[in-house]
Write an enzyme that holds these catalytic residues in place. Sequence first.
Site, PDB file in Angstrom:
ATOM      1  CB  ALA A  41      -0.912   0.011   1.229  1.00 45.24           C
ATOM      2  N   GLY A  46       6.616   1.129   5.561  1.00 45.73           N
ATOM      3  CA  GLY A  46       7.528   0.211   4.864  1.00 45.73           C
ATOM      4  C   GLY A  46       7.557   0.453   3.362  1.00 45.73           C
ATOM      5  CB  CYS A  47       4.845   0.804   0.884  1.00 48.22           C
ATOM      6  SG  CYS A  47       4.115  -0.820   1.201  1.00 48.22           S
ATOM      7  CB  THR A  48       6.946   5.545   2.629  1.00 45.21           C
ATOM      8  OG1 THR A  48       5.537   5.709   2.497  1.00 45.21           O
ATOM      9  CG2 THR A  48       7.650   6.884   2.446  1.00 45.21           C
ATOM     10  CB  ALA A  51       8.480   4.026  -2.879  1.00 47.94           C
TER      11      ALA A  51
END
Length: 155
Positions: A41, A46-48, A51
């Site tokens: 998401a 974590g995804c930030t 990315a």
Amino acid sequence: MSERLQPGDVAPAFTLPDADGNEVSLSDHKGRKVIVYFYPAALTPGCTKQACDFTDNLDLLAGAGYDVIGISPDAPEKLAKFREKESLRVTLLADPDKTVLDAYAAFGEKKNYGKTYQGVIRSTIIVDEEGKVEHALYNVRATGHVAKLIKDLSI
């Protein structure tokens, strides 16, 4: 859920909308290596981190002949917010129907705190210039993954 991809498999073709609603296909990148990474998401810690790591290393990866595409089940509008908020330069694609996530075996059963549920399996698939899977990495960690990838690919 689809079988996990193996090196030598033909990477499943896809066409998905990017953060601006433009269609992007895997075939648009023929002749270049592509790092396709799947994350749960946009706008989550974590995804930030992941990315931002890809964005920070984009010039290095591009110089070594790699394009980077991130795919999540988020809507294009959310991806646009994510890109703006974090100044991301990687291509982010929306797969709300989870068709591509499923084709790449990046959606399936997960366990967290003893509970089993269906979700995005953080995965990275490296596709060669001919559209074949070179590496298929599943259950990768958000933190440190890009650095490990660069080391493993000898970039």
